[in-house]
Motif scaffolding. Structure first.
Motif, PDB file in Angstrom:
ATOM      1  N   ALA A   1       0.871  -1.174   0.000  1.00  0.00           N
ATOM      2  CA  ALA A   1       0.000   0.000   0.000  1.00  0.00           C
ATOM      3  C   ALA A   1       0.909   1.225   0.000  1.00  0.00           C
ATOM      4  O   ALA A   1       1.891   1.273   0.758  1.00  0.00           O
ATOM      5  CB  ALA A   1      -0.908   0.007   1.222  1.00  0.00           C
ATOM      6  N   ILE A   2       0.605   2.205  -0.837  1.00  0.00           N
ATOM      7  CA  ILE A   2       1.494   3.356  -1.034  1.00  0.00           C
ATOM      8  C   ILE A   2       0.736   4.668  -0.868  1.00  0.00           C
ATOM      9  O   ILE A   2      -0.362   4.845  -1.396  1.00  0.00           O
ATOM     10  CB  ILE A   2       2.114   3.344  -2.451  1.00  0.00           C
ATOM     11  N   LEU A   3       1.344   5.590  -0.126  1.00  0.00           N
ATOM     12  CA  LEU A   3       0.918   6.988  -0.065  1.00  0.00           C
ATOM     13  C   LEU A   3       1.945   7.807  -0.826  1.00  0.00           C
ATOM     14  O   LEU A   3       3.156   7.613  -0.645  1.00  0.00           O
ATOM     15  CB  LEU A   3       0.869   7.482   1.378  1.00  0.00           C
ATOM     16  N   GLN A   4       1.515   8.741  -1.664  1.00  0.00           N
ATOM     17  CA  GLN A   4       2.485   9.520  -2.417  1.00  0.00           C
ATOM     18  C   GLN A   4       1.997  10.934  -2.673  1.00  0.00           C
ATOM     19  O   GLN A   4       0.794  11.223  -2.623  1.00  0.00           O
ATOM     20  CB  GLN A   4       2.796   8.863  -3.757  1.00  0.00           C
ATOM     21  N   ASN A   5       2.958  11.791  -2.928  1.00  0.00           N
ATOM     22  CA  ASN A   5       2.709  13.135  -3.419  1.00  0.00           C
ATOM     23  C   ASN A   5       3.895  13.480  -4.297  1.00  0.00           C
ATOM     24  O   ASN A   5       4.969  13.825  -3.811  1.00  0.00           O
ATOM     25  CB  ASN A   5       2.554  14.139  -2.277  1.00  0.00           C
ATOM     26  N   GLU A   6       3.712  13.281  -5.595  1.00  0.00           N
ATOM     27  CA  GLU A   6       4.785  13.455  -6.578  1.00  0.00           C
ATOM     28  C   GLU A   6       6.002  12.622  -6.178  1.00  0.00           C
ATOM     29  O   GLU A   6       5.896  11.410  -6.033  1.00  0.00           O
ATOM     30  CB  GLU A   6       5.104  14.938  -6.746  1.00  0.00           C
ATOM     31  N   GLY A   7       7.169  13.249  -5.962  1.00  0.00           N
ATOM     32  CA  GLY A   7       8.379  12.484  -5.685  1.00  0.00           C
ATOM     33  C   GLY A   7       8.537  11.990  -4.268  1.00  0.00           C
ATOM     34  O   GLY A   7       9.546  11.375  -3.930  1.00  0.00           O
ATOM     35  N   SER A   8       7.544  12.232  -3.397  1.00  0.00           N
ATOM     36  CA  SER A   8       7.595  11.761  -2.011  1.00  0.00           C
ATOM     37  C   SER A   8       6.631  10.595  -1.843  1.00  0.00           C
ATOM     38  O   SER A   8       5.452  10.713  -2.211  1.00  0.00           O
ATOM     39  CB  SER A   8       7.212  12.879  -1.041  1.00  0.00           C
ATOM     40  N   ARG A   9       7.120   9.477  -1.253  1.00  0.00           N
ATOM     41  CA  ARG A   9       6.286   8.295  -1.114  1.00  0.00           C
ATOM     42  C   ARG A   9       6.679   7.485   0.117  1.00  0.00           C
ATOM     43  O   ARG A   9       7.854   7.428   0.484  1.00  0.00           O
ATOM     44  CB  ARG A   9       6.400   7.403  -2.352  1.00  0.00           C
ATOM     45  N   VAL A  10       5.677   6.839   0.729  1.00  0.00           N
ATOM     46  CA  VAL A  10       5.925   5.830   1.761  1.00  0.00           C
ATOM     47  C   VAL A  10       5.100   4.604   1.398  1.00  0.00           C
ATOM     48  O   VAL A  10       4.033   4.715   0.781  1.00  0.00           O
ATOM     49  CB  VAL A  10       5.560   6.319   3.185  1.00  0.00           C
ATOM     50  N   ALA A  11       5.588   3.422   1.789  1.00  0.00           N
ATOM     51  CA  ALA A  11       4.906   2.184   1.429  1.00  0.00           C
ATOM     52  C   ALA A  11       5.131   1.133   2.497  1.00  0.00           C
ATOM     53  O   ALA A  11       6.148   1.131   3.201  1.00  0.00           O
ATOM     54  CB  ALA A  11       5.406   1.673   0.078  1.00  0.00           C
ATOM     55  N   ALA A  12       4.172   0.211   2.607  1.00  0.00           N
ATOM     56  CA  ALA A  12       4.289  -0.920   3.530  1.00  0.00           C
ATOM     57  C   ALA A  12       3.542  -2.108   2.952  1.00  0.00           C
ATOM     58  O   ALA A  12       2.515  -1.944   2.295  1.00  0.00           O
ATOM     59  CB  ALA A  12       3.734  -0.560   4.906  1.00  0.00           C
ATOM     60  N   GLY A  13       4.067  -3.304   3.220  1.00  0.00           N
ATOM     61  CA  GLY A  13       3.427  -4.514   2.726  1.00  0.00           C
ATOM     62  C   GLY A  13       4.285  -5.730   2.976  1.00  0.00           C
ATOM     63  O   GLY A  13       5.002  -5.797   3.975  1.00  0.00           O
ATOM     64  N   TRP A  14       4.234  -6.693   2.047  1.00  0.00           N
ATOM     65  CA  TRP A  14       5.044  -7.906   2.203  1.00  0.00           C
ATOM     66  C   TRP A  14       5.752  -8.239   0.897  1.00  0.00           C
ATOM     67  O   TRP A  14       5.346  -7.791  -0.175  1.00  0.00           O
ATOM     68  CB  TRP A  14       4.197  -9.089   2.672  1.00  0.00           C
ATOM     69  N   SER A  15       6.821  -9.030   1.026  1.00  0.00           N
ATOM     70  CA  SER A  15       7.595  -9.411  -0.157  1.00  0.00           C
ATOM     71  C   SER A  15       8.285 -10.752   0.057  1.00  0.00           C
ATOM     72  O   SER A  15       8.727 -11.069   1.159  1.00  0.00           O
ATOM     73  CB  SER A  15       8.655  -8.340  -0.454  1.00  0.00           C
ATOM     74  N   VAL A  16       8.356 -11.531  -1.009  1.00  0.00           N
ATOM     75  CA  VAL A  16       9.174 -12.748  -1.055  1.00  0.00           C
ATOM     76  C   VAL A  16      10.337 -12.446  -1.989  1.00  0.00           C
ATOM     77  O   VAL A  16      10.130 -12.117  -3.156  1.00  0.00           O
ATOM     78  CB  VAL A  16       8.375 -13.961  -1.582  1.00  0.00           C
ATOM     79  N   ASP A  17      11.565 -12.520  -1.486  1.00  0.00           N
ATOM     80  CA  ASP A  17      12.746 -12.170  -2.271  1.00  0.00           C
ATOM     81  C   ASP A  17      13.944 -12.989  -1.798  1.00  0.00           C
ATOM     82  O   ASP A  17      14.658 -12.586  -0.876  1.00  0.00           O
ATOM     83  CB  ASP A  17      13.030 -10.681  -2.127  1.00  0.00           C
ATOM     84  N   PRO A  18      14.180 -14.158  -2.394  1.00  0.00           N
ATOM     85  CA  PRO A  18      15.273 -15.043  -1.952  1.00  0.00           C
ATOM     86  C   PRO A  18      16.647 -14.394  -2.010  1.00  0.00           C
ATOM     87  O   PRO A  18      17.481 -14.628  -1.132  1.00  0.00           O
ATOM     88  CB  PRO A  18      15.177 -16.220  -2.925  1.00  0.00           C
ATOM     89  N   HIS A  19      16.902 -13.577  -3.011  1.00  0.00           N
ATOM     90  CA  HIS A  19      18.228 -12.979  -3.136  1.00  0.00           C
ATOM     91  C   HIS A  19      18.477 -11.963  -2.032  1.00  0.00           C
ATOM     92  O   HIS A  19      19.578 -11.880  -1.475  1.00  0.00           O
ATOM     93  CB  HIS A  19      18.368 -12.300  -4.496  1.00  0.00           C
ATOM     94  N   PHE A  20      17.474 -11.206  -1.685  1.00  0.00           N
ATOM     95  CA  PHE A  20      17.623 -10.159  -0.677  1.00  0.00           C
ATOM     96  C   PHE A  20      17.706 -10.733   0.730  1.00  0.00           C
ATOM     97  O   PHE A  20      18.539 -10.328   1.540  1.00  0.00           O
ATOM     98  CB  PHE A  20      16.441  -9.199  -0.797  1.00  0.00           C
TER      99      PHE A  20
END
Length: 373
Positions: free
Chosen positions: A172-191
């Motif tokens: 989920a993302i909140l933004q105003n042009e070049g400013s943004r915050v986000a939160a959620g989940w991710s599966v990323d084996p390399h990271f």
């Protein structure tokens, strides 16, 4: 602006979301570590003094005075103990025991922070990106927002093999042009060095960016929930469904993040050039990434949205916080759906109720006969 004009503008804005900017990073000073702890899932965390956490090294936070900010109350929420449907349960986070006055910071990343960053999903101006990142999203029309809430179903898609970057998630993302915050989940084996689903956050402001807590910007407050931590259990097709409940709200001037009933921390408004006051667009999206020449991995549950309940991934209870500080359901006439690669992913028809906006999304990805060009 008519609906067509807004749709085109929104697509152009969202197209920027899938490009990248290199993140800043901050190393942990070993002299400030109270102790190292390991979770039952094998993740390693450094317990650091609250006022010595790496995020506070950001230049804008040198004289930060909100360190004891006590978020006490939020607008009335639709969240109940059992969630929007009886069979849905909250996920659990690994238990971390840090001493009083300390917060946990994940240290057991598999790769350098600069090789893969969650914030690459939410911003890049120049488009100079070696991999492709795709999304299936529902987005609000431009307005004035002071926060969002959403229940996000949690899945652990099998990404198969392939060169990094290779990941799948929901945010989920909140933004105003070049400013943004986000939160959620991710599966990323390399990271992360595993195939589990992890809780992730990010912020971006023009050419500055940060993922999770090991870089400057986000102020960690919780001793229980910290970005990068493994989420379990996960939803199973035709089985029990699990969710994370995310809320981001402007509170005492800063953007506070709450997961379930736990206040995780906050992004100080001083970080942002365009979002120190309010956001103007909110997005809920499934995201994936793959290296150039590799097929796209599954998104969400790996099933298309028309499979529906117990099979498809979804966002539910989605609301926005308006100028009056009220949680409201966005009108269907004021949202749009966007899919960057329709042959691989879909967004189902959004619907609304007293509980908020909800929609299914996802897909199997593209087979090896349909590689990224």
């Amino acid at each position: 602006m008519g609906y067509k004009g807004w749709t085109i503008k929104t697509f152009l804005l969202l197209h920027l979301l899938i490009f990248s900017v290199e993140p800043t990073t901050e190393e942990i000073d070993n002299n400030l570590v109270f102790k190292m702890v390991q979770s039952a899932d094998g993740q390693t965390f450094a317990c650091v003094n609250f006022k010595s956490q790496p995020s506070l090294r950001h230049p804008s936070l040198k004289n930060h005075t909100d360190l004891v900010m006590p978020p006490i109350s939020f607008p009335n929420s639709t969240y109940g103990d059992k969630g929007p449907k009886l069979y849905i349960s909250n996920v659990e986070m690994s238990k971390i025991e840090c001493p009083s006055g300390a917060v946990p910071i994940l240290t057991s990343y598999n790769a350098s922070m600069s090789t893969r960053s969650f914030d690459k999903i939410i911003y890049n101006e120049d488009g100079n990106d070696k991999g492709y990142r795709q999304m299936a999203a529902v987005v609000t029309a431009p307005s004035t927002f002071y926060g969002l809430q959403s229940s996000i179903s949690v899945w652990e898609p099998d990404l198969g093999t392939g060169r990094p970057p290779r990941y799948s998630g929901a945010i989920a993302i909140l933004q105003n042009e070049g400013s943004r915050v986000a939160a959620g989940w991710s599966v990323d084996p390399h990271f992360y060095g595993d195939n589990h689903v992890h809780f992730e956050i990010a912020w971006v402001d023009n050419d500055k960016s940060c993922v999770n807590v090991r870089c400057a910007g986000f102020v960690q407050m919780s001793k229980k929930v910290t970005p990068g931590i493994i989420i379990k259990p996960v939803s199973i097709i035709n089985g029990k469904q699990y969710i994370i409940r995310v809320k981001i709200i402007k509170f005492f001037g800063d953007w506070v993040l709450k997961v379930g009933e736990e206040i995780v921390g906050y992004w100080p408004s001083k970080l942002f050039s365009r979002m120190s006051d309010a956001a103007n667009i909110i997005s809920w999206m499934g995201v994936v990434g793959a290296a150039q020449g590799q097929p796209f991995p599954p998104m969400g549950s790996g099933q298309p949205p028309d499979e529906g309940e117990t099979k498809s991934a979804y966002f539910a209870d989605a609301k926005v916080i308006d100028e009056s500080g009220n949680l409201v359901t966005p009108a269907l006439s004021r949202i749009n759906t966007i899919v960057t690669e329709p042959k691989c992913y879909e967004v189902g028809r959004p619907s609304t109720s007293d509980g908020g906006l909800q929609f299914y999304y996802g897909g199997t990805g593209c087979s090896s006969s349909q590689p990224i060009k």
